[in-house]
Design an enzyme around this catalytic site. Structure first.
Site, PDB file in Angstrom:
ATOM      1  N   LYS A   1       0.396  -1.395  -0.124  1.00 48.51           N
ATOM      2  CA  LYS A   1      -0.122  -0.454  -0.579  1.00 48.51           C
ATOM      3  C   LYS A   1       0.852   0.837   0.400  1.00 48.51           C
ATOM      4  CE  LYS A   1      -3.225   0.675   2.890  1.00 48.51           C
ATOM      5  NZ  LYS A   1      -4.148   1.365   1.447  1.00 48.51           N
TER       6      LYS A   1
ATOM      7  N   GLU B   1      -2.413   5.056   7.511  1.00 47.23           N
ATOM      8  CA  GLU B   1      -3.780   3.667   6.334  1.00 47.23           C
ATOM      9  C   GLU B   1      -2.759   2.667   7.890  1.00 47.23           C
ATOM     10  OE1 GLU B   1      -4.505   4.083   2.182  1.00 47.23           O
ATOM     11  OE2 GLU B   1      -2.427   3.625   2.895  1.00 47.23           O
TER      12      GLU B   1
HETATM   13  C1  5RP Z   1      -2.841   5.054  -0.746  1.00 48.24           C
HETATM   14  C2  5RP Z   1      -2.960   3.811  -0.811  1.00 48.24           C
HETATM   15  C3  5RP Z   1      -3.849   3.302  -1.731  1.00 48.24           C
HETATM   16  O1  5RP Z   1      -4.912   1.531  -0.898  1.00 48.24           O
HETATM   17  C4  5RP Z   1      -3.517   1.933  -2.571  1.00 48.24           C
HETATM   18  O2  5RP Z   1      -2.863   3.184  -3.364  1.00 48.24           O
HETATM   19  C5  5RP Z   1      -4.931   2.260  -3.432  1.00 48.24           C
HETATM   20  O3  5RP Z   1      -5.031   3.241  -4.338  1.00 48.24           O
HETATM   21  P1  5RP Z   1      -6.378   2.992  -5.785  1.00 48.24           P
HETATM   22  O4  5RP Z   1      -7.614   2.873  -5.450  1.00 48.24           O
HETATM   23  O5  5RP Z   1      -6.270   4.149  -6.055  1.00 48.24           O
HETATM   24  O6  5RP Z   1      -5.311   1.529  -6.657  1.00 48.24           O
HETATM   25  O7  5RP Z   1      -2.720   2.817   0.118  1.00 48.24           O
HETATM   26  O8  5RP Z   1      -1.933   5.322   0.239  1.00 48.24           O
END
Ligand code: 5RP
Length: 219
Positions: free
Chosen positions: A94, A103
């Site tokens: 992530k 997160e």
């Molecule tokens: C943000 C994250 C998001 O969960 C990850 O980048 C996925 O994003 P998306 O749903 O736009 O593909 O970790 O820090």
């Protein structure tokens, strides 16, 4: 089904976990944004909502949700978030959106972590997606050199400052054969705030939107 529709179907399936009286944690990113748009439908079930980023807070407030702090609610019942990569063991990468530290805190504080992805995010082994590492600015070069020693190619995410005032190194070409070990190893480097591997606290439930609807791994 296109990618957008797959994200929406995973987001919709996650509404099943928004049960009566829930203290809900909300992640960050385009998949979670689909969920946020659906949350007014289940507003009466939510007793408090906690956000993982300034961007998510703005979206929630725009829909008239009052966003609580983690400190004020204690633990979270259910945390719903997306991912950049996920394995069948529910290990994740992530941080594509740069919100990885908050997160990880919300995932750690959650009784249940529900991850919503489209099927393009499913991988056999983590590491194709450049691994985000949040670092305090003065340690950026030092941490980058450590990443090179681990055979990665760190690229500074230019013109990007996290909600915590830090920088992101996106580390390319790491082979993450042992996510648990690599998460521990990178997190131990001084100056690293957190690495975007979620293996010590994996998702409990992975909801994958695909051509023929959603598939759920875990419970
Ligand atoms: C943000 C994250 C998001 O969960 C990850 O980048 C996925 O994003 P998306 O749903 O736009 O593909 O970790 O820090």
């Amino acid at each position: 089904m296109n990618q957008d529709e797959k994200k929406s179907s995973a987001a919709r399936a996650s509404l099943d976990y928004v049960v009566d009286g829930v203290v809900l944690g909300v992640g960050t990113g385009s998949t979670v944004n689909k969920l946020i748009d659906m949350l007014p439908e289940v507003r009466n079930r939510i007793s408090a909502v906690v956000s993982s980023s300034k961007a998510t807070t703005a979206l929630l407030e725009n829909l008239d949700f009052e966003v609580s702090t983690l400190n004020s609610v204690g633990d979270i019942d259910v945390y719903i978030d997306g991912a950049d990569e996920a394995t069948k063991h529910r290990h994740l990468v992530k941080g594509g959106g740069g919100a990885l530290t908050r997160e990880k805190v919300l995932a750690g504080a959650a009784r249940k972590f529900v991850c919503i992805i489209d099927d393009g995010k499913q991988v056999g082994m983590l590491g194709d997606f450049p691994l985000p590492v949040e670092v305090i600015p003065m340690a950026q070069s030092f941490v980058a050199r450590k990443m090179v020693k681990m055979r990665g190619q760190p690229i500074w995410r230019e013109n990007f400052v996290t909600d915590n005032g830090n920088h992101i190194l996106d580390v390319h070409n790491l082979s993450i054969t042992n996510p648990l070990e690599m998460e521990t190893r990178i997190n131990q480097i001084p100056g690293v705030v957190t690495v975007g591997i979620f293996a010590h606290r994996p998702a409990d439930v992975l909801i994958i939107g695909g051509d023929s609807g959603v598939r759920v791994i875990g419970k």
